[in-house]
Design an enzyme around this catalytic site. Structure first.
Site, PDB file in Angstrom:
ATOM      1  N   LYS A  21      -2.917   6.459  12.310  1.00 17.79           N
ATOM      2  CA  LYS A  21      -3.829   7.090  11.362  1.00 17.79           C
ATOM      3  C   LYS A  21      -5.231   7.159  11.958  1.00 17.79           C
ATOM      4  O   LYS A  21      -5.510   6.624  13.024  1.00 17.79           O
ATOM      5  CB  LYS A  21      -3.802   6.347  10.038  1.00 17.79           C
ATOM      6  CG  LYS A  21      -2.429   6.434   9.362  1.00 17.79           C
ATOM      7  CD  LYS A  21      -2.427   5.877   7.960  1.00 17.79           C
ATOM      8  CE  LYS A  21      -1.050   6.073   7.314  1.00 17.79           C
ATOM      9  NZ  LYS A  21      -1.020   5.580   5.931  1.00 17.79           N
ATOM     10  N   ALA A  33      -1.515   7.683  -1.648  1.00 21.71           N
ATOM     11  CA  ALA A  33      -2.449   8.645  -2.218  1.00 21.71           C
ATOM     12  C   ALA A  33      -2.032  10.081  -1.919  1.00 21.71           C
ATOM     13  O   ALA A  33      -2.600  11.020  -2.504  1.00 21.71           O
ATOM     14  CB  ALA A  33      -3.856   8.389  -1.678  1.00 21.71           C
ATOM     15  N   THR A  46     -13.438  14.242   4.248  1.00 18.92           N
ATOM     16  CA  THR A  46     -13.830  12.906   3.801  1.00 18.92           C
ATOM     17  C   THR A  46     -12.610  12.070   3.420  1.00 18.92           C
ATOM     18  O   THR A  46     -11.599  12.590   2.931  1.00 18.92           O
ATOM     19  CB  THR A  46     -14.781  12.986   2.590  1.00 18.92           C
ATOM     20  OG1 THR A  46     -14.188  13.798   1.561  1.00 18.92           O
ATOM     21  CG2 THR A  46     -16.121  13.563   3.001  1.00 18.92           C
ATOM     22  N   ASP A  52      13.882  -4.808   9.054  1.00 18.90           N
ATOM     23  CA  ASP A  52      13.397  -3.544   9.608  1.00 18.90           C
ATOM     24  C   ASP A  52      14.518  -2.910  10.417  1.00 18.90           C
ATOM     25  O   ASP A  52      15.414  -3.609  10.911  1.00 18.90           O
ATOM     26  CB  ASP A  52      12.178  -3.766  10.502  1.00 18.90           C
ATOM     27  CG  ASP A  52      11.298  -2.529  10.591  1.00 18.90           C
ATOM     28  OD1 ASP A  52      10.231  -2.518   9.950  1.00 18.90           O
ATOM     29  OD2 ASP A  52      11.680  -1.574  11.290  1.00 18.90           O
ATOM     30  N   ASP A  84      19.678  -0.964   8.783  1.00 17.19           N
ATOM     31  CA  ASP A  84      19.361   0.410   8.393  1.00 17.19           C
ATOM     32  C   ASP A  84      19.441   0.497   6.876  1.00 17.19           C
ATOM     33  O   ASP A  84      20.526   0.578   6.294  1.00 17.19           O
ATOM     34  CB  ASP A  84      20.358   1.379   9.045  1.00 17.19           C
ATOM     35  CG  ASP A  84      20.059   2.834   8.698  1.00 17.19           C
ATOM     36  OD1 ASP A  84      19.115   3.078   7.920  1.00 17.19           O
ATOM     37  OD2 ASP A  84      20.779   3.719   9.207  1.00 17.19           O
ATOM     38  N   ASN A  90      -5.023   5.041   2.871  1.00 13.92           N
ATOM     39  CA  ASN A  90      -5.449   4.930   4.276  1.00 13.92           C
ATOM     40  C   ASN A  90      -5.721   3.485   4.719  1.00 13.92           C
ATOM     41  O   ASN A  90      -6.876   3.074   4.874  1.00 13.92           O
ATOM     42  CB  ASN A  90      -6.713   5.772   4.504  1.00 13.92           C
ATOM     43  CG  ASN A  90      -6.454   7.242   4.313  1.00 13.92           C
ATOM     44  OD1 ASN A  90      -5.558   7.815   4.916  1.00 13.92           O
ATOM     45  ND2 ASN A  90      -7.238   7.878   3.445  1.00 13.92           N
ATOM     46  N   TYR A 146       6.187  14.294   2.546  1.00 11.99           N
ATOM     47  CA  TYR A 146       5.889  12.878   2.342  1.00 11.99           C
ATOM     48  C   TYR A 146       5.399  12.586   0.922  1.00 11.99           C
ATOM     49  O   TYR A 146       5.858  11.642   0.268  1.00 11.99           O
ATOM     50  CB  TYR A 146       4.838  12.442   3.368  1.00 11.99           C
ATOM     51  CG  TYR A 146       4.404  11.004   3.281  1.00 11.99           C
ATOM     52  CD1 TYR A 146       5.280   9.972   3.626  1.00 11.99           C
ATOM     53  CD2 TYR A 146       3.117  10.667   2.884  1.00 11.99           C
ATOM     54  CE1 TYR A 146       4.882   8.647   3.564  1.00 11.99           C
ATOM     55  CE2 TYR A 146       2.707   9.349   2.819  1.00 11.99           C
ATOM     56  CZ  TYR A 146       3.595   8.347   3.164  1.00 11.99           C
ATOM     57  OH  TYR A 146       3.190   7.034   3.097  1.00 11.99           O
TER      58      TYR A 146
END
Length: 336
Positions: A192, A119, A221, A34, A54, A178, A149
């Protein structure tokens, strides 16, 4: 090449930290990578080979991919809707990481490459109604994804496809819907909706307030997938022969108001809602069509939203109290 070495890029993040633990549970040696310093990783496994690098830089990608049998590419600059709507260029720059990791995997002899798509690649015209028809994989085209994105994710899916077709690199890609759960972002603007709602309810309860802010009108929704289902699906698709991008998400559709209802029920409160109609809210409706993953894997994410939110709420509550407890108690006492 070491047949039991897996690279997890983005291991300091939410999904990556859980994936490291799952791979170790399988007996694999994990190289966890990371860009963040170790003190900012959500989970840090002492048993992993932990690396700060990186991955927008090709030499760093070559270094971390060297000798690995498989790569899980989750590293990206991203967050919730508030972040991605205001940081489109930063989100697009993740294409550097994906491209360089693909090149390093190809040149390093990696046998299998997993890419975490989203998604947000789906055509916005398919998501204009809150009463949404579940999104099928083919609904990504003709292309009109989330600006910034979503375009980066869709482009990187195509990169994976062409690296498979042209260079023989076995790529796998899933479109996450999600994901939520413990050990993830819960404040600061990158969180989120499930984490944000949990935090807002916790703040209200601990501070003795009776209102919370909801972005949008609350009628939009979504479906939300608990992290355990996400990790299970990620491993299953990576191991499979599914070569095209596939949905990985729950099909349990709720409005944002219903999400708030559930969290309030967990907390044992009822709060007044101030609807911020000017805040980022994303598309009006989005849900996962799981027919394809059921066909290929005879499985789909199945952890109920309330069950997952109970675990998530408890974790965020403990984190919130550990960070702000004394100040919250003082503020609550002076407001009464």
């Amino acid at each position: 090449m070491n047949a039991d070495v897996a690279v997890v890029a983005g291991a300091g993040g939410f999904i990556g930290g859980h994936l490291v633990k799952a791979l170790q549970g399988r007996g694999m040696r994990v190289r966890a990578v990371d860009i963040k310093p170790f003190t900012e990783w959500y989970q840090l496994s002492e048993e992993a080979e932990n690396v700060v690098a990186d991955l927008q830089r090709l030499p760093e990608c070559e270094r971390v991919c060297r000798g690995a049998e498989r790569v899980y590419q989750l590293a990206a600059d991203m967050g919730g809707m508030g972040f991605i709507e205001h940081n489109k260029a930063l989100c697009m720059l993740s294409v550097l990481t994906n491209t360089h990791m693909l090149l390093a995997a190809r040149d390093g002899g990696v046998r299998r490459f997993f890419y975490s798509s989203s998604a947000c690649v789906y055509n916005a015209d398919k998501q204009t109604s809150a009463d949404v028809v579940p999104l099928r994989e083919e609904d990504a085209y003709p292309a009109m994804p989330e600006d910034g994105y979503g375009w980066e994710k869709l482009f990187s899916e195509r990169m994976c496809r062409h690296f498979r077709e042209d260079f023989g690199l076995a790529t796998r890609a899933v479109r996450y819907h999600n994901v939520y759960g413990p050990h993830g972002t819960w404040e600061g603007g990158r969180e989120k909706a499930p984490a944000a709602v949990c935090r807002k309810v916790i703040e209200a309860v601990l501070a003795g307030r009776d209102t919370i802010e909801v972005w949008g009108d609350g009628q939009q929704t979504r479906s939300f997938m608990y992290i355990d289902d996400c990790v299970r699906g990620t491993l299953a698709v990576t191991d499979s022969e599914i070569t095209e991008p596939i949905n990985l998400g729950s099909s349990e559709l709720v409005t944002i108001n219903q999400l708030v209802d559930i969290v309030e029920g967990i907390a044992g409160v009822r709060l007044r809602r101030n609807y911020n109609l000017g805040a980022p809210k994303g598309v009006n409706g989005r849900n996962s069509d799981n027919r394809r993953i059921r066909k290929y894997l005879d499985w789909e994410p199945s952890i109920k939203l309330r069950d997952g939110l109970e675990r998530t709420y408890a974790w965020i509550h403990d984190e919130y109290v550990a960070k702000y407890g004394a100040r919250v108690a003082t503020a609550a006492s002076t407001s009464t």
